[in-house]
Design a protein around this motif. Structure first.
Motif, short mmCIF file in Angstrom:
data_model
loop_
_atom_site.label_atom_id
_atom_site.label_comp_id
_atom_site.label_asym_id
_atom_site.label_seq_id
_atom_site.Cartn_x
_atom_site.Cartn_y
_atom_site.Cartn_z
N HIS A 299 13.98 -2.12 -11.99
CA HIS A 299 12.88 -2.01 -11.03
C HIS A 299 12.85 -0.59 -10.50
O HIS A 299 13.87 -0.06 -10.07
N PHE A 300 11.69 0.04 -10.60
CA PHE A 300 11.51 1.40 -10.11
C PHE A 300 10.37 1.38 -9.10
O PHE A 300 9.34 0.74 -9.33
N ARG A 301 10.52 2.11 -8.01
CA ARG A 301 9.47 2.21 -7.00
C ARG A 301 9.14 3.68 -6.78
O ARG A 301 10.03 4.51 -6.63
N PHE A 302 7.85 3.98 -6.79
CA PHE A 302 7.38 5.34 -6.61
C PHE A 302 6.39 5.39 -5.46
O PHE A 302 5.63 4.44 -5.27
N GLU A 303 6.37 6.49 -4.74
CA GLU A 303 5.30 6.70 -3.77
C GLU A 303 4.02 6.94 -4.56
O GLU A 303 4.02 7.69 -5.53
N ARG A 304 2.94 6.29 -4.15
CA ARG A 304 1.70 6.31 -4.91
C ARG A 304 1.19 7.73 -5.17
O ARG A 304 0.83 8.07 -6.29
N GLU A 305 1.14 8.56 -4.15
CA GLU A 305 0.61 9.91 -4.31
C GLU A 305 1.46 10.73 -5.28
O GLU A 305 0.94 11.47 -6.10
N PRO B 155 0.84 -1.20 0.00
CA PRO B 155 0.00 0.00 0.00
C PRO B 155 0.88 1.26 0.00
O PRO B 155 1.90 1.32 0.68
N GLY B 156 0.47 2.23 -0.81
CA GLY B 156 1.20 3.49 -0.83
C GLY B 156 2.33 3.54 -1.84
O GLY B 156 3.02 4.56 -1.94
N TYR B 157 2.56 2.46 -2.60
CA TYR B 157 3.66 2.43 -3.57
C TYR B 157 3.19 1.88 -4.91
O TYR B 157 2.24 1.10 -4.98
N VAL B 158 3.88 2.29 -5.96
CA VAL B 158 3.67 1.75 -7.30
C VAL B 158 5.03 1.28 -7.79
O VAL B 158 6.02 2.01 -7.72
N ASP B 159 5.11 0.05 -8.25
CA ASP B 159 6.36 -0.52 -8.76
C ASP B 159 6.27 -0.72 -10.26
O ASP B 159 5.24 -1.15 -10.78
#
Length: 84
Positions: free
Chosen positions: A38-44, A16-20
């Protein structure tokens, strides 16, 4: 699966709270794909950037610009075409 620069990209939300993003990118547009990135972003933040990018077309190549303009034209004329 969506594509990025012609290569498949897997987008997931494992926490929850992340987009990969997981993608096999090319070092240049003509070379073979390399090992997965692999990239990880905060969802907001991710959603904010998507929203702001919606109206920014500076990054588009000419082909994408033409496709976008044709799609917009077809969508605005579709109600008239449906009337016969």
């Amino acid at each position: 699966m969506p594509e990025c620069c012609g290569l498949p990209v897997r987008i997931s939300t494992p926490e929850p709270g992340y987009v990969d993003w997981q993608a096999r990118l090319r070092p240049d547009m003509h070379g073979p794909p390399v090992a997965p990135y692999h990239f990880r972003f905060e969802r907001e933040q991710y959603l904010y950037v998507l929203e702001s990018a919606r109206d920014d077309h500076a990054w588009e190549c000419p082909t994408r610009t033409v496709m976008r303009l044709i799609r917009a034209r077809v969508e605005t004329e579709r109600p008239f075409a449906a009337r016969g």
